[in-house]
Design an enzyme around this catalytic site. Structure first.
Site, short mmCIF file in Angstrom:
data_model
loop_
_atom_site.label_atom_id
_atom_site.label_comp_id
_atom_site.label_asym_id
_atom_site.label_seq_id
_atom_site.Cartn_x
_atom_site.Cartn_y
_atom_site.Cartn_z
N LYS A 1 0.83 -1.21 0.00
CA LYS A 1 0.00 0.00 0.00
C LYS A 1 0.87 1.27 0.00
O LYS A 1 0.60 2.21 -0.74
CB LYS A 1 -0.91 0.04 1.24
CG LYS A 1 -1.91 -1.09 1.33
CD LYS A 1 -2.82 -0.94 2.54
CE LYS A 1 -2.09 -1.02 3.86
NZ LYS A 1 -1.56 -2.35 4.17
N GLU B 1 16.29 -23.15 -20.64
CA GLU B 1 16.74 -24.51 -20.33
C GLU B 1 18.21 -24.72 -20.63
O GLU B 1 18.84 -25.59 -20.03
CB GLU B 1 15.90 -25.52 -21.13
CG GLU B 1 14.48 -25.57 -20.60
CD GLU B 1 13.64 -26.64 -21.26
OE1 GLU B 1 13.96 -27.00 -22.41
OE2 GLU B 1 12.67 -27.09 -20.63
N THR C 1 14.03 -27.47 -29.90
CA THR C 1 15.08 -26.46 -29.95
C THR C 1 15.60 -26.31 -31.38
O THR C 1 15.95 -25.21 -31.81
CB THR C 1 16.21 -26.84 -28.97
OG1 THR C 1 15.67 -26.93 -27.66
CG2 THR C 1 17.32 -25.81 -28.98
N MET D 1 -3.81 -23.75 -37.51
CA MET D 1 -3.18 -22.63 -38.17
C MET D 1 -4.28 -21.60 -38.38
O MET D 1 -5.06 -21.68 -39.33
CB MET D 1 -2.59 -23.09 -39.51
CG MET D 1 -1.93 -22.01 -40.32
SD MET D 1 -0.21 -21.78 -39.85
CE MET D 1 0.11 -20.22 -40.69
N THR E 1 10.75 -34.45 -24.88
CA THR E 1 12.15 -34.06 -24.87
C THR E 1 12.90 -34.77 -26.00
O THR E 1 12.68 -35.95 -26.26
CB THR E 1 12.78 -34.38 -23.49
OG1 THR E 1 14.16 -34.06 -23.56
CG2 THR E 1 12.61 -35.83 -23.13
N GLY E 2 13.70 -34.04 -26.73
CA GLY E 2 14.50 -34.63 -27.79
C GLY E 2 13.80 -34.77 -29.13
O GLY E 2 14.36 -35.31 -30.08
N GLU F 1 2.41 6.70 9.92
CA GLU F 1 3.07 5.52 10.45
C GLU F 1 4.58 5.67 10.44
O GLU F 1 5.20 5.96 11.44
CB GLU F 1 2.62 4.29 9.67
CG GLU F 1 1.17 3.98 9.99
CD GLU F 1 0.72 2.65 9.44
OE1 GLU F 1 1.37 2.13 8.51
OE2 GLU F 1 -0.27 2.11 9.96
N HIS G 1 -14.19 0.77 -15.29
CA HIS G 1 -12.86 0.23 -15.08
C HIS G 1 -12.90 -1.25 -15.41
O HIS G 1 -13.97 -1.84 -15.51
CB HIS G 1 -12.44 0.41 -13.62
CG HIS G 1 -13.39 -0.22 -12.64
ND1 HIS G 1 -13.32 -1.54 -12.27
CD2 HIS G 1 -14.49 0.27 -12.00
CE1 HIS G 1 -14.30 -1.83 -11.43
NE2 HIS G 1 -15.03 -0.74 -11.27
N THR H 1 -17.90 5.82 -12.93
CA THR H 1 -17.00 5.68 -14.07
C THR H 1 -16.55 4.23 -14.19
O THR H 1 -16.60 3.48 -13.22
CB THR H 1 -15.79 6.65 -13.96
OG1 THR H 1 -14.92 6.43 -15.06
CG2 THR H 1 -15.04 6.45 -12.67
N ARG I 1 10.56 -39.86 -36.09
CA ARG I 1 9.95 -38.62 -35.61
C ARG I 1 8.91 -38.10 -36.60
O ARG I 1 9.11 -38.16 -37.81
CB ARG I 1 11.01 -37.53 -35.45
CG ARG I 1 11.99 -37.75 -34.31
CD ARG I 1 12.89 -36.53 -34.20
NE ARG I 1 13.81 -36.61 -33.08
CZ ARG I 1 15.04 -37.07 -33.18
NH1 ARG I 1 15.50 -37.54 -34.32
NH2 ARG I 1 15.82 -37.08 -32.11
#
Lengths: 515, 92
Positions: free
Chosen positions: A45, A312, A289, A452, A284-285, A70, A223, A221, A445
């Protein structure tokens, strides 16, 4: 002046200058009114109240008065220096003034008979007039009640906010609450000043702290509704992440860019769209990447600049990987077409990662942005924060009309979806799946364009190989089914062999019309 | 030793006048003429209120002799005024 045109109800707003906050409030705080800012201990605050003034001085040349009940003014000066705000200098320049109403050392003040807070109100008015201030922050309501145990105080606070209104200043009044939910305050005066109420929260969610700000009400108003996460950074103070509040007004582009792999461009109907975000998902693999590397290399070949956030792998590892696929990151980096930012996911919170990413994009100004991988960031956040992070980042990237590519790691080697995927697949424009395919005891693979947006694409699952020139996408798996589910079934039937003999398998001619 | 006592008020309100009257009566009784009373209207001298960090009015500050003592209110409770401003000593 940071004024915003009045709405239908005639309530003007004052731009606070707090990043993101002006977006979720459609232009800042109600001008000429006092807004209550309520939160538990440690919900920031005081920082918010101080930044309201600091931003006013920095961005709009609007002086401000800070009334403290304070902390002592000397302590506040020191604390705010950490945000890069030189309060002493502003004080000397007549832009900032403290009205120090904190408890003074020494004997407690005795009370004999009736009194009011006239002197305090006069001091605040005096400071406002002296500076020509348009902003006032009062921290905090609880501090007033600690010092004066009297039923009169309620009336005095009402008098104070009325005086601020008469002076036409925009005020913030902080107030403690006991819990993140329930009553906004505990002093029974909140309703007097609570035409406008903000709530700051610092909730514990899945063992992680999550700061949010919510506009509970603005009288007369509009928001944004709901809680918006924010973070506190050293150099900038509070930064609110407006998430979907960023208007999706970016134009959808029909301009295509190369993914870096000609066959993949073909599968996507001619390449990725310039302002779209692509999610690459795989175990993985499988080559995520690599696909990222091709995407960056494709950008460099087109003379574009690319920015990669790697969560990574290290800088050196990425360079070595890329080189093994025939891509020279070093040369790309040397002539300014590539910038790598390697960050350890656990180094900071997701909100701060987002700030870092945005700052990097703003300073490097790339055409392409890649993140490898989003899944690494999942570890440092709750699912909700993660989803908000992706929405915010996607909006930001699309807003700047950049091409984005995110990778996500699936937990299972065969098939399955990642958590990231489940939460963000509807946010990204395109999804590319990379899968291991087991055929007759051999691991191969496969790649498929699952989605798309705004374009037709190939629906086939095509085999690809990886060598020292990168990724090569071959023909579709014609005699295998169940790849996506991870339970590939090899159907060595004669019918497929007969069809294969009849048609030459040219992948670039296998586009089907959109459904 | 002479007492220096300052009284901060906000305008000439009934409460302010009451405080001035009460304070004069107490001082006259307890301190004879060994005191100097300064009445400061913060409406006219806001900077003085700022410098002394006065919040409530009326506020009495006994500046001399040390230690500095403060008391707030219209001073209708004489016992508390004597206690708060440490004025007992003059009678001893």
């Amino acid at each position: 002046m940071g004024a915003v045109e009045a709405g239908a109800a005639g309530v003007e707003k004052l731009l606070t200058g707090i990043e993101g906050f002006d977006l979720i409030t459609y232009g800042g705080l109600p001008r000429g009114r006092t807004t209550l800012i309520s939160g538990t201990a440690g919900s920031a605050k005081t920082v918010f109240a101080a930044q309201f003034l600091a931003s006013g001085i920095d961005q709009f040349a609007e002086p401000g008065v800070f009334v403290t009940f304070e902390e002592r003014s000397a302590d506040i000066r020191r604390n705010l220096a950490g945000f890069g705000w030189d309060v002493a200098r502003w004080e000397a320049a007549g832009k900032w003034a403290f009205v120090d109403a904190s408890i003074q050392p020494g004997e407690p003040t005795l009370v004999s008979g009736d009194f009011d807070l006239g002197a305090l109100i006069v001091r605040i008015e005096h400071a406002i007039r002296r500076l020509g201030a348009s902003r006032v922050s009062i921290d905090s309501l609880g501090g007033i009640f600690t010092q004066f145990d009297s039923s009169r105080i309620r009336h005095e606070i009402f008098r104070l906010t009325a005086a601020l209104k008469d002076l036409g200043v925009t005020g913030l009044l902080t107030s403690e609450r006991c819990a993140d939910e329930g009553e906004v305050g505990r002093y029974g005066v909140e309703e007097f000043v609570a035409d406008n109420v903000l709530v700051l929260r610092n909730a514990l969610e899945q063992e992680k702290r999550r700061r949010t700000v919510e506009v509970l009400k603005f009288r007369g108003t509009s928001h944004q509704k709901g809680q918006f996460p924010f973070t506190i950074t050293d150099g900038h103070g509070i930064i609110v992440l407006p998430l979907s509040a960023i208007e999706l007004r970016q134009r959808s582009s029909n301009v295509r860019i190369s993914s870096g792999i000609p066959e993949l461009d073909g599968m996507c109907g001619g390449g990725f769209f310039r302002d779209s975000v692509v999610l690459v998902s795989g175990a993985t693999g499988t080559g995520k990447t690599l696909l990222t590397t091709e995407f960056l290399s494709g950008g460099a070949e087109a003379g574009e600049r690319s920015l990669l956030f790697a969560f990574e792998e290290s800088h050196d590892q990425l360079f070595r990987n890329a080189l093994s696929w025939g891509v020279d990151f070093e040369a790309m980096e040397a002539d300014g077409r590539l910038r790598l930012v390697c960050v350890y996911p656990e180094a900071t919170t997701l909100e701060d990662h987002l700030i870092t990413i945005k700052r990097e994009i703003e300073s490097f100004n790339p055409n392409r942005v890649a993140i490898d991988s989003l899944s690494a960031l999942e570890r440092v956040s709750s699912i909700r924060s993660f989803r908000e992070f992706v929405i915010s980042l996607t909006s930001f990237i699309k807003h700047r009309e950049l091409a984005g590519l995110f990778t996500a790691t699936t937990p299972e080697l065969m098939g399955g979806t990642s958590v990231s995927e489940a939460h963000i697949s509807s946010i990204t424009d395109s999804i590319i799946l990379l899968r291991y395919v087991e055929i007759l005891g051999e691991m191969r693979r496969g790649l498929a364009v699952l989605k798309m947006r705004g374009s037709m694409h190939q629906k086939e699952i095509r085999e690809f190989s990886i060598d020292d020139k990168g990724m090569h996408i071959g023909p579709a798996f014609r005699n295998v089914s169940g790849i996506l589910s991870g339970r590939a079934i090899h159907a060595a039937n004669e019918e497929i062999g007969r069809l294969d003999a009849m048609f030459q398998d040219d992948p670039n001619k296998s586009l089907r019309p959109p459904v | 030793m002479k007492y220096v006592i300052k009284l901060y008020i906000t305008g000439q309100t009934p409460r302010s006048l009451r405080a001035i009257e009460n304070l004069r009566r107490i001082c006259d009784t307890e301190l004879d003429d060994q005191y100097e009373l300064v009445v400061i209207d913060v409406l006219e001298r806001p900077q003085l209120a700022e410098d002394e960090k006065i919040l409530a009015t009326p506020t009495v500050v006994k500046e001399l002799p040390p230690p500095i003592r403060r008391i707030i209110g219209d001073l209708s409770d004489t016992e508390r005024v004597l206690l708060g401003l440490d004025l007992w000593s003059s009678q001893v």
